[in-house]
Scaffold this motif. Structure first.
Motif, mmCIF file in Angstrom:
data_model
loop_
_atom_site.group_PDB
_atom_site.id
_atom_site.type_symbol
_atom_site.label_atom_id
_atom_site.label_comp_id
_atom_site.label_asym_id
_atom_site.label_seq_id
_atom_site.Cartn_x
_atom_site.Cartn_y
_atom_site.Cartn_z
ATOM 1 N N GLY A 17 0.788 -1.220 0.000
ATOM 2 C CA GLY A 17 0.000 0.000 0.000
ATOM 3 C C GLY A 17 0.820 1.269 0.000
ATOM 4 N N VAL A 18 2.092 1.182 -0.428
ATOM 5 C CA VAL A 18 2.978 2.350 -0.470
ATOM 6 C C VAL A 18 2.995 2.907 -1.894
ATOM 7 C CG1 VAL A 18 5.334 3.177 -0.144
ATOM 8 C CG2 VAL A 18 4.399 1.408 1.367
ATOM 9 N N PRO A 19 2.803 4.217 -2.080
ATOM 10 C CA PRO A 19 2.839 4.791 -3.431
ATOM 11 C C PRO A 19 4.183 4.538 -4.102
ATOM 12 C CG PRO A 19 1.933 6.379 -1.866
ATOM 13 C CD PRO A 19 2.491 5.237 -1.054
ATOM 14 N N ILE A 20 4.147 4.214 -5.375
ATOM 15 C CA ILE A 20 5.377 3.997 -6.121
ATOM 16 C C ILE A 20 5.994 5.354 -6.474
ATOM 17 C CG2 ILE A 20 4.526 1.816 -7.048
ATOM 18 C CD1 ILE A 20 3.987 3.246 -9.698
ATOM 19 N N SER A 21 7.224 5.342 -6.943
ATOM 20 C CA SER A 21 7.888 6.578 -7.340
ATOM 21 C C SER A 21 7.323 7.071 -8.671
ATOM 22 C CB SER A 21 9.390 6.351 -7.492
ATOM 23 O OG SER A 21 9.648 5.477 -8.588
ATOM 24 N N GLY A 22 7.534 8.358 -8.953
ATOM 25 C CA GLY A 22 7.113 8.895 -10.233
ATOM 26 C C GLY A 22 7.814 8.216 -11.390
ATOM 27 N N ALA A 23 9.093 7.893 -11.204
ATOM 28 C CA ALA A 23 9.846 7.220 -12.263
ATOM 29 C C ALA A 23 9.247 5.852 -12.576
ATOM 30 C CB ALA A 23 11.305 7.076 -11.850
ATOM 31 N N ARG A 24 8.905 5.108 -11.521
ATOM 32 C CA ARG A 24 8.308 3.790 -11.754
ATOM 33 C C ARG A 24 6.920 3.926 -12.375
ATOM 34 N NH1 ARG A 24 6.876 -0.982 -7.328
ATOM 35 N NH2 ARG A 24 6.161 -2.512 -8.873
ATOM 36 N N ALA A 25 6.192 4.971 -11.998
ATOM 37 C CA ALA A 25 4.861 5.186 -12.573
ATOM 38 C C ALA A 25 4.957 5.400 -14.082
ATOM 39 C CB ALA A 25 4.189 6.380 -11.912
ATOM 40 N N ILE A 26 5.982 6.118 -14.524
ATOM 41 C CA ILE A 26 6.168 6.334 -15.958
ATOM 42 C C ILE A 26 6.496 5.021 -16.657
ATOM 43 C CG2 ILE A 26 7.666 7.434 -17.674
ATOM 44 C CD1 ILE A 26 7.861 9.818 -15.713
ATOM 45 N N ARG A 27 7.378 4.212 -16.046
ATOM 46 C CA ARG A 27 7.702 2.915 -16.651
ATOM 47 C C ARG A 27 6.482 1.998 -16.679
ATOM 48 N NH1 ARG A 27 12.471 3.853 -13.499
ATOM 49 N NH2 ARG A 27 11.734 2.445 -11.849
ATOM 50 N N GLN A 28 5.638 2.105 -15.665
ATOM 51 C CA GLN A 28 4.408 1.313 -15.633
ATOM 52 C C GLN A 28 3.508 1.663 -16.817
ATOM 53 O OE1 GLN A 28 3.357 -1.112 -13.678
ATOM 54 N NE2 GLN A 28 1.150 -1.209 -14.131
ATOM 55 N N VAL A 29 3.430 2.947 -17.149
ATOM 56 C CA VAL A 29 2.616 3.374 -18.281
ATOM 57 C C VAL A 29 3.126 2.753 -19.578
ATOM 58 C CG1 VAL A 29 2.005 5.379 -19.701
ATOM 59 C CG2 VAL A 29 1.762 5.498 -17.227
ATOM 60 N N LEU A 30 4.432 2.653 -19.738
ATOM 61 C CA LEU A 30 4.975 2.004 -20.928
ATOM 62 C C LEU A 30 4.519 0.554 -21.016
ATOM 63 C CD1 LEU A 30 6.857 4.545 -21.121
ATOM 64 C CD2 LEU A 30 8.621 2.978 -21.928
ATOM 65 N N ASP A 31 4.568 -0.153 -19.894
ATOM 66 C CA ASP A 31 4.118 -1.547 -19.885
ATOM 67 C C ASP A 31 2.634 -1.644 -20.233
ATOM 68 O OD1 ASP A 31 6.649 -2.383 -19.160
ATOM 69 O OD2 ASP A 31 6.186 -2.463 -17.017
ATOM 70 N N GLU A 32 1.841 -0.710 -19.728
ATOM 71 C CA GLU A 32 0.402 -0.728 -20.004
ATOM 72 C C GLU A 32 0.121 -0.413 -21.470
ATOM 73 O OE1 GLU A 32 -0.683 0.510 -15.404
ATOM 74 O OE2 GLU A 32 -0.803 2.017 -16.992
ATOM 75 N N ALA A 33 0.936 0.467 -22.059
ATOM 76 C CA ALA A 33 0.767 0.784 -23.478
ATOM 77 C C ALA A 33 1.094 -0.418 -24.358
ATOM 78 C CB ALA A 33 1.653 1.968 -23.860
ATOM 79 N N VAL A 34 2.155 -1.124 -24.025
ATOM 80 C CA VAL A 34 2.524 -2.325 -24.780
ATOM 81 C C VAL A 34 1.409 -3.360 -24.693
ATOM 82 C CG1 VAL A 34 4.134 -4.267 -24.885
ATOM 83 C CG2 VAL A 34 4.999 -1.937 -24.576
ATOM 84 N N LEU A 35 0.866 -3.548 -23.500
ATOM 85 C CA LEU A 35 -0.246 -4.484 -23.323
ATOM 86 C C LEU A 35 -1.466 -4.024 -24.108
ATOM 87 C CD1 LEU A 35 -1.554 -6.946 -21.986
ATOM 88 C CD2 LEU A 35 -2.031 -5.491 -19.981
ATOM 89 N N ALA A 36 -1.736 -2.712 -24.100
ATOM 90 C CA ALA A 36 -2.890 -2.188 -24.838
ATOM 91 C C ALA A 36 -2.793 -2.540 -26.317
ATOM 92 C CB ALA A 36 -2.989 -0.676 -24.650
ATOM 93 N N GLU A 37 -1.596 -2.414 -26.884
ATOM 94 C CA GLU A 37 -1.442 -2.795 -28.293
ATOM 95 C C GLU A 37 -1.675 -4.296 -28.480
ATOM 96 O OE1 GLU A 37 1.319 -1.303 -31.504
ATOM 97 O OE2 GLU A 37 2.509 -2.989 -30.756
ATOM 98 N N GLU A 38 -1.130 -5.092 -27.571
ATOM 99 C CA GLU A 38 -1.263 -6.546 -27.698
ATOM 100 C C GLU A 38 -2.719 -7.002 -27.676
ATOM 101 O OE1 GLU A 38 1.080 -8.088 -24.516
ATOM 102 O OE2 GLU A 38 3.005 -7.700 -25.510
ATOM 103 N N VAL A 39 -3.570 -6.299 -26.924
ATOM 104 C CA VAL A 39 -4.962 -6.740 -26.789
ATOM 105 C C VAL A 39 -5.907 -6.017 -27.748
ATOM 106 C CG1 VAL A 39 -4.659 -7.483 -24.400
ATOM 107 C CG2 VAL A 39 -5.428 -5.128 -24.874
ATOM 108 N N GLY A 40 -5.356 -5.203 -28.666
ATOM 109 C CA GLY A 40 -6.171 -4.677 -29.739
ATOM 110 C C GLY A 40 -6.732 -3.281 -29.571
ATOM 111 N N VAL A 41 -6.236 -2.510 -28.603
ATOM 112 C CA VAL A 41 -6.699 -1.129 -28.438
ATOM 113 C C VAL A 41 -6.157 -0.281 -29.594
ATOM 114 C CG1 VAL A 41 -6.674 0.889 -26.902
ATOM 115 C CG2 VAL A 41 -6.776 -1.428 -25.949
ATOM 116 N N ASP A 42 -6.963 0.673 -30.072
ATOM 117 C CA ASP A 42 -6.583 1.474 -31.239
ATOM 118 C C ASP A 42 -5.649 2.635 -30.913
ATOM 119 O OD1 ASP A 42 -8.314 0.000 -33.013
ATOM 120 O OD2 ASP A 42 -10.011 1.092 -32.150
ATOM 121 N N VAL A 43 -5.879 3.299 -29.772
ATOM 122 C CA VAL A 43 -5.143 4.524 -29.432
ATOM 123 C C VAL A 43 -4.732 4.483 -27.969
ATOM 124 C CG1 VAL A 43 -5.181 7.058 -29.421
ATOM 125 C CG2 VAL A 43 -6.608 5.805 -31.052
#
Length: 343
Positions: A20-46
């Protein structure tokens, strides 16, 4: 309506990590990259990234993160959501997004807006009393820049340009540009005057109340002799395997950020009853894939929208729950929405 485009939108919310501890801003940005890669894999357009300058959000320069995403994806379109043009320089905004367009082989787009938050204005030395003129003048300049020809322009908010050629050029000759609006008629008419596509932020209340703005956009485009493009909508939500799980995961973190922002704007704290109303009848798309798909399809039909972007993070939802939300959006929600719209 089989040609509707579907996106995911985030501000890079600083999530809860282990214990339950907030992650760092740097890790939050890297997390977004992982989520974007997953979004492409599952067929999201944008995949769209918003700009904020607050401690709750990690993304201050969407185009920088989009450039990183461009190197790890091959199909998904990469957008801001939104870029606060008023407190930036139009030439640099164009150059940065044209660069992302090059890195992504033509997948970049920018959504320009005045911004519903104002932290960027004092941060970059702008006076809030110039709020309206800053956007009007800078949008006028940006509208010339995207033509990708030498620009001559003058105004009161920055130095003039005389026959200035701006680089890099895009390979298609035009950077895809939207205007994000919160629903004021003046903003809608301005968008139509420039011939840009309209993206409406619907963050509360029944989506049907924005039919007036979409009709106004189309009427204004006809009057100005510009193109009325398919209108986009972006709204918040969250997806889990069941309705109960989605609400229980989303609600406590949503309330924290909603009350924090609301206190600055004079709003009373949100109650669970108000939240449930927004989930069931308003513009919070929270629930199981079936529930979210049904409500998204209803909104798209009622508005005649050509694009729907779901803001899939609103607060510090846990990392694993966020990834699951992205996965369910692409694998479950979107096929169901398309099926409903096809009927």
């Amino acid at each position: 309506m089989s040609d509707v485009v579907f996106g995911l939108d985030t501000f890079g919310d600083v999530a809860m990590g282990e214990g339950g501890v907030p992650i760092s801003g740097a890790r939050a940005i890297r997390q977004v990259l992982d989520e974007a890669v997953l979004a492409e894999e599952v067929g999201v357009d944008v995949f769209a990234l918003g700009e904020h300058h607050r401690p709750e959000y990690a993304i201050t320069t969407p185009e920088t993160v989009l450039a990183g995403i461009a190197t790890r994806t091959s199909r998904i379109r990469l957008s801001s959501g939104v870029t606060v043009l008023s407190s930036d320089d139009p030439v640099r905004v164009y150059q940065r997004f044209a660069t992302v367009d090059a890195l992504s082989q033509g997948r970049a787009e920018v959504i320009l807006g005045r911004g519903s938050f104002t932290e960027s204005f004092p941060l970059f030395g702008y006076d809030l009393t110039d709020y309206a003129i800053l956007f009007e003048e800078k949008l006028a300049l940006f509208a010339e820049l995207v033509k990708e020809k030498p620009v001559t322009w003058s105004g009161t908010t920055r130095a003039p340009l005389v026959d200035a050629d701006v680089f890099p050029k895009t390979e298609t000759g035009r950077l895809r540009t939207w205007i994000g609006v919160g629903g004021t008629p003046e903003s809608v008419v301005r968008t139509a005057r420039y011939g840009f596509p309209l993206m409406i932020a619907i963050i509360g209340g029944a989506p049907e109340r924005f039919t007036f703005h979409i009709d106004l956009y189309r009427r204004a485009a006809e009057k100005f002799g510009t193109t009325a493009h398919p209108v986009g909508v972006h709204s918040p939500g969250f997806i889990a395997d069941t309705d109960e799980e989605a609400r229980n995961v989303h609600w406590p973190h949503y309330k924290v950020i909603r009350d924090r922002v609301g206190a600055q704007r004079g709003w009373p704290p949100i109650s669970r009853r108000e939240y449930e109303y927004e989930v069931e009848r308003g513009s919070l798309y929270v629930g199981s894939p079936e529930t979210v798909a049904r409500r998204m399809a209803a909104a798209i039909k009622s508005l005649g929208a050509g694009r729907f972007d779901l803001i899939y993070t609103t607060g510090a939802q846990p990392l694993g729950a966020r990834l699951r939300a992205v996965e369910l959006y692409g694998t479950k929600v979107l096929p169901l929405v398309r099926e409903i719209l096809a009927d």
